[in-house]
Design an enzyme around this catalytic site. Structure first.
Site, PDB file in Angstrom:
ATOM      1  N   LYS A  74      42.251  40.172  51.960  1.00  0.00           N
ATOM      2  CA  LYS A  74      41.062  40.547  52.294  1.00  0.00           C
ATOM      3  C   LYS A  74      40.119  39.785  51.406  1.00  0.00           C
ATOM      4  CE  LYS A  74      37.661  42.225  53.778  1.00  0.00           C
ATOM      5  NZ  LYS A  74      36.968  43.687  54.238  1.00  0.00           N
TER       6      LYS A  74
ATOM      7  N   LYS B 236      29.897  42.413  45.551  1.00  0.00           N
ATOM      8  CA  LYS B 236      31.181  43.313  45.032  1.00  0.00           C
ATOM      9  C   LYS B 236      32.512  42.615  45.332  1.00  0.00           C
ATOM     10  CE  LYS B 236      33.512  46.235  46.868  1.00  0.00           C
ATOM     11  NZ  LYS B 236      34.205  46.987  47.915  1.00  0.00           N
TER      12      LYS B 236
END
Lengths: 300, 300
Positions: free
Chosen positions: B170, B238
């Site tokens: 991911k 992030k």
């Protein structure tokens, strides 16, 4: 209408061949004389200088590798400008700096010659199939006169605006493609070093927001170690240098381009310049101490 | 089979709803209690803690925003681990660091609970339609047990390997997407400052090697100044931070990610964090002194 074509390399040769196939008379010139043989055998007229090409042509295409070559062929000794008939149009499909494009166009205007900067996207296969995309700068009515030829060599052509706009578009396009390629190389190396099967990683990214033409076109080359050039790393590096010059001229900030150019410089220094641009992943692999294709085999 | 779902935000809510729609009993928990109302009205059972969810469930999904939240919900006071029945499976679809994923999985194993890290690609629309892509780390037989649920919420799921591999995949995927977005933002700004109609530029790049999902998904948002978030800039920032941590852990070099992360940091500092990630182009526009949408209007 008689067409001239100067520069019969990987791209120029098939482009010129498509013009000939479509029934136009074609006059050709190439610095390396042997590169003219194949087209001469199918009916092209061989000239001995750019000037001679211009003397016999209504429209002269040039497809060369660098700014200096374009200046020399068009403005230099025995250049196109010295053979120009009334209403000659010069169409330069080379990828060069907008500054040089504009300068050459300005010189030609003084000799009553119109010019278009008309670089292309697509590489050898598209040149052969006649499915290139042209992005064109210059006068719109001149673009329209040349449209039948763009339609022979390409599937699309876009009129962008005045002189140099074709070149600006091309350099921004190639900068975008180069960064997408680096993004893929970096992520692919990260995934492989984490022990993820590269084939599965390519499937995952191809199904979502991370997909790109670069993943599509280059993943198999990387996994199969097939770095035969579709577009050479050193040519992309040259284009990134031109794009960086544009950034300076326009006074814009391009941090990704800046870093990307350095990575292609490293690829060139490591000896990958004449390989396909996808060979840039070898830099990342060396820095990471892995090879994507080996991780792929281990995953089986 | 009874399913638990913890974290009913933008992604979690529609994912949970799809489970319920497909006839499963669903137990839910969310820190902000009001976010449970809509699902309660259509039949979900409301729990008062992650522990209570676990006590009533065979599989518990978590969809949270950060590493700390995942640790707290699963391992913290009144956490999932304290309510675990025999054979409980925890599936964490949050995007968090592989290190945290592996740590949580190791703690759960001590309590005889199996875990999968199963982050997704796709944003709110895909969550609603049930067309997400899952990338899954953990034991293969546990993945297979959960497959019917992945098939309800997603169109694809890939088993990648042991614990943490879903998270690695991911983060590499999001890093790739983020760099593609920056490549587009930089090139679009260059073209616009050169006076090229942004709409034509998008057409040119979409037809060749520079095309990407980011150009496809974000060009209209930029040209229409519609920065309502599909995926917030601060969440992508992030993720880039987590990807940089992975690069450090794996001892690999990621110069494009490094620079890209800083640009998203700047976007956040400028106040664009809660806007769509495509708002990052406003940094480039400010540095260049132009606005892409204005250049578009001027080109008409």
């Amino acid at each position: 209408m008689k067409i001239g074509f100067i520069g019969l390399g990987t791209m120029g040769h098939p482009m010129a061949r498509n013009i000939l196939k479509n029934g136009y008379e074609l006059v050709i010139y190439n610095r390396t004389i042997e590169k003219m043989n194949a087209l001469e055998q199918v009916g092209a007229i061989v000239a001995h200088s750019p000037r001679e090409v211009a003397e016999q042509s209504d429209i002269v295409f040039t497809m060369l590798t660098a700014d200096a070559a374009v200046e020399e062929v068009i403005l230099g000794e025995d250049g196109v400008i010295y053979g120009a008939k009334q209403d000659l149009i010069v169409v330069d499909s080379s990828t060069i700096s907008p500054a040089t494009s504009k300068k050459v166009a300005a010189e030609l205007v003084k000799a009553d010659v119109e010019m278009l900067d008309a670089p292309v996207t697509g590489s050898e296969p598209q040149a052969i199939e006649g499915t290139l995309t042209f992005m064109v700068g210059g006068k719109k009515e001149i673009y329209e006169k040349c449209l039948p030829l763009f339609n022979i060599m390409g599937k699309n052509s876009y009129y962008i605006g005045e002189h140099g706009k074709g070149s600006y578009t091309k350099l921004a396009n190639n900068s975008l493609a180069a960064i997408n390629l680096l993004a893929f190389s970096e992520a692919m190396t990260m995934a492989a070093k984490a022990g993820i099967d590269p084939e599965i990683f390519v499937k995952v990214v191809s199904g979502g927001g991370a997909r790109s033409a670069m993943v599509e076109n280059k993943a198999d080359k990387v996994m199969n170690r097939d770095f035969t050039p579709h577009f050479m790393a050193q040519l992309l590096h040259k284009d990134l240098g031109l794009a960086a010059d544009v950034a300076k001229e326009l006074e814009i900030s391009t941090p990704m381009l800046g870093v990307g150019k350095e990575i292609f410089q490293i690829a060139k220094a490591k000896g990958y310049g004449a390989e396909d641009m996808s060979a840039v992943i070898k830099c990342y692999e060396e820095w990471a101490g892995i090879t994507v294709s080996k991780i792929k085999e281990e995953a089986k």
